[in-house]
Write an enzyme that holds these catalytic residues in place. Structure first.
Site, PDB file in Angstrom:
ATOM      1  N   ASP A 159      32.495  52.694  -2.508  1.00 33.59           N
ATOM      2  CA  ASP A 159      33.841  53.018  -2.970  1.00 33.59           C
ATOM      3  C   ASP A 159      34.787  52.114  -2.171  1.00 33.59           C
ATOM      4  OD1 ASP A 159      36.410  54.084  -3.239  1.00 33.59           O
ATOM      5  OD2 ASP A 159      35.675  56.126  -3.498  1.00 33.59           O
ATOM      6  N   TYR A 215      35.352  60.623   0.366  1.00 32.96           N
ATOM      7  CA  TYR A 215      36.551  61.125  -0.304  1.00 32.96           C
ATOM      8  C   TYR A 215      36.257  62.556  -0.792  1.00 32.96           C
ATOM      9  CZ  TYR A 215      39.979  61.811  -3.962  1.00 32.96           C
ATOM     10  OH  TYR A 215      40.954  62.339  -4.757  1.00 32.96           O
ATOM     11  N   ARG A 242      36.195  54.113 -26.802  1.00 31.61           N
ATOM     12  CA  ARG A 242      35.097  54.714 -26.030  1.00 31.61           C
ATOM     13  C   ARG A 242      33.864  53.810 -25.954  1.00 31.61           C
ATOM     14  NH1 ARG A 242      31.175  57.608 -27.520  1.00 31.61           N
ATOM     15  NH2 ARG A 242      32.131  58.168 -29.509  1.00 31.61           N
ATOM     16  N   LYS A 288      45.112  54.264  -6.891  1.00 30.22           N
ATOM     17  CA  LYS A 288      45.667  53.957  -5.575  1.00 30.22           C
ATOM     18  C   LYS A 288      46.223  52.527  -5.553  1.00 30.22           C
ATOM     19  CE  LYS A 288      43.950  58.007  -5.109  1.00 30.22           C
ATOM     20  NZ  LYS A 288      42.667  58.285  -4.526  1.00 30.22           N
TER      21      LYS A 288
HETATM   22  C1  LIG Z   1      41.600  59.002  -4.950  1.00 26.82           C
HETATM   23  C2  LIG Z   1      40.243  58.553  -4.585  1.00 26.82           C
HETATM   24  C3  LIG Z   1      39.156  58.762  -5.448  1.00 26.82           C
HETATM   25  C4  LIG Z   1      39.276  59.516  -6.762  1.00 26.82           C
HETATM   26  O1  LIG Z   1      40.106  58.871  -7.644  1.00 26.82           O
HETATM   27  P1  LIG Z   1      40.935  59.627  -8.825  1.00 26.82           P
HETATM   28  O2  LIG Z   1      41.625  58.514  -9.491  1.00 26.82           O
HETATM   29  O3  LIG Z   1      41.818  60.628  -8.147  1.00 26.82           O
HETATM   30  O4  LIG Z   1      39.916  60.313  -9.683  1.00 26.82           O
HETATM   31  C5  LIG Z   1      37.925  58.278  -5.060  1.00 26.82           C
HETATM   32  N1  LIG Z   1      37.754  57.640  -3.895  1.00 26.82           N
HETATM   33  C6  LIG Z   1      38.766  57.427  -3.032  1.00 26.82           C
HETATM   34  C7  LIG Z   1      38.510  56.708  -1.750  1.00 26.82           C
HETATM   35  C8  LIG Z   1      40.039  57.879  -3.350  1.00 26.82           C
HETATM   36  O5  LIG Z   1      41.051  57.673  -2.480  1.00 26.82           O
END
Ligand SMILES: *Cc1c(COP(=O)(O)O)cnc(C)c1O
Length: 377
Positions: A169, A97, A43, A194
């Site tokens: 993001d 998102y 952590r 992803k």
């Molecule tokens: C899936 C996703 C998130 C969130 O991610 P998790 O791993 O599900 O918490 C944030 N931004 C985008 C663009 C995403 O596709």
């Protein structure tokens, strides 16, 4: 080093006694402290396996420092809560998102942070939205699910002029296709679940930024505790070694599918930044090294039921939620990411009942095109 080499070699910690090529998995949560420079603890975000992954991601994103989290949302929420405080105001784009939208609309005001959602984060709209208390501007490009493109350098320099922190993001593009830090953005966030993980079997998030902003986010991150264990880090490290190969094939496949769908009589519209008539094509060409593996399209079918019938005809492309993996997935945003919006709200953001989003995988290009061909007749 170019990106493909960076994926394979950056950060590797193979200085292990047995001379194995791969980083050993340090399974410990307890580390001796008498002879170390800092106290090591999961952590505290400083175990050897965490650090290898962070170094690879920093090299890929051209950032100084970073942190790994147990999910994309842990990275996003920790970064925002760390960089903002009660009384601050933040500007975000409206088509975020879904999870980020939910976090912003349910958590920020509770802790005294106000926000404005702009339709599109152009400099004009940002100028209208900015307030004396604004501290941060937050964008996502390409956006979900319509693949709208924001001019990253324009937002970065606008934020610098106003002394605001800019955050992006970068999940949809991946570090192979887009590097916002050299374009002037301060903080890059990823849902590693992803493309970075890429095999639909890991859940993690990452922040990549300057050393000073990393230290500010770190101060809150140790309190919120969204860290990740060594075994997952080892799997992430292995995944990252093939990131550039995977994304290159996903880019190629998505371009071929977008071009195929665009000329198909049973398709009304295709949203893909690699198409010359996409409204963001020129900007995407400037700021992206590839147009990505995400696309959406409007088949000429009747409503949600028609869209579902079409999905059920597909033999390779699998109806499933999530994205960025090696297998091609399809979903109807009206029934998944945008299901909580009213029909009118969906109409306003341009998500029709028929819209289908494809996360293009690394399969053979012809097989994927043929799959769509046989489903569309
Ligand atoms: C899936 C996703 C998130 C969130 O991610 P998790 O791993 O599900 O918490 C944030 N931004 C985008 C663009 C995403 O596709």
């Amino acid at each position: 080093m170019k990106k493909a080499t960076t994926c394979v070699h950056a950060g590797n910690n193979n200085h292990n006694p047995a001379h194995g090529l791969n980083t050993p998995v340090y399974t410990s949560s307890a580390f001796g402290y008498l002879d170390t420079q800092e106290n090591i603890y999961p952590r505290y975000y400083n175990t050897p396996n965490q650090e290898v992954v962070v170094q690879k991601l920093c090299a890929l994103e051209q950032g100084e420092a970073g942190l790994l989290f147990g999910s994309g949302m842990a990275a996003i929420s920790t970064a925002m809560l760390a960089l903002l405080q009660a009384g601050d105001h933040v500007i975000l784009q409206r088509d975020l998102y879904g999870g980020t939208h939910h976090f912003v609309t349910t958590e920020l005001e509770r802790v005294g942070i106000s926000y404005t959602l702009v339709e599109e984060p152009t400099v004009d709209q940002l100028e209208v939205a900015v307030q004396p208390t604004t501290k941060l501007v937050y964008i996502e490009t390409p956006s979900n699910p319509l693949l709208k493109i924001t001019d990253v350098a324009a937002v970065g320099s606008w934020a610098q002029q106003h002394k605001l922190i800019s955050v992006i993001d970068n999940t949809f593009a991946s570090p192979i296709n887009q590097n916002p830090i050299p374009l002037g953005v301060d903080v890059v966030l990823h849902s590693g679940t992803k493309y970075l993980g890429g095999h639909s079997d890991l859940c993690f998030g990452a922040v990549i930024t300057s050393q000073s902003l990393r230290d500010r986010i770190y101060a809150t991150a140790i309190n919120l505790g969204g860290s990740i264990n060594a075994a997952t880090c080892a799997l992430i490290e292995r995944s990252l070694k093939t990131l550039s190969l995977r994304v290159a094939q996903q880019n190629r496949n998505a371009q071929a599918i977008a071009e195929f769908l665009q000329q198909h009589p049973a398709v009304n519209q295709v949203h893909y930044p690699g198409l010359a008539d996409h409204p963001g094509h020129e900007t995407a060409k400037q700021q992206m090294q590839g147009f990505g593996g995400m696309l959406s399209f409007e088949p000429r079918v009747d409503g949600s039921d028609g869209a579902e019938r079409l999905m059920r005809q597909l033999k390779i492309i699998t109806p499933a939620i999530s994205l960025g993996g090696i297998e091609s997935l399809v979903c109807a945003p009206a029934k998944t990411s945008h299901i909580k919006l009213s029909a009118e709200e969906r109409r306003l953001v341009g998500v029709s009942d028929e819209l289908l989003r494809i996360s293009v995988g690394i399969e053979d290009t012809e097989d994927l095109v043929e799959d769509l061909q046989q489903a569309l007749v």
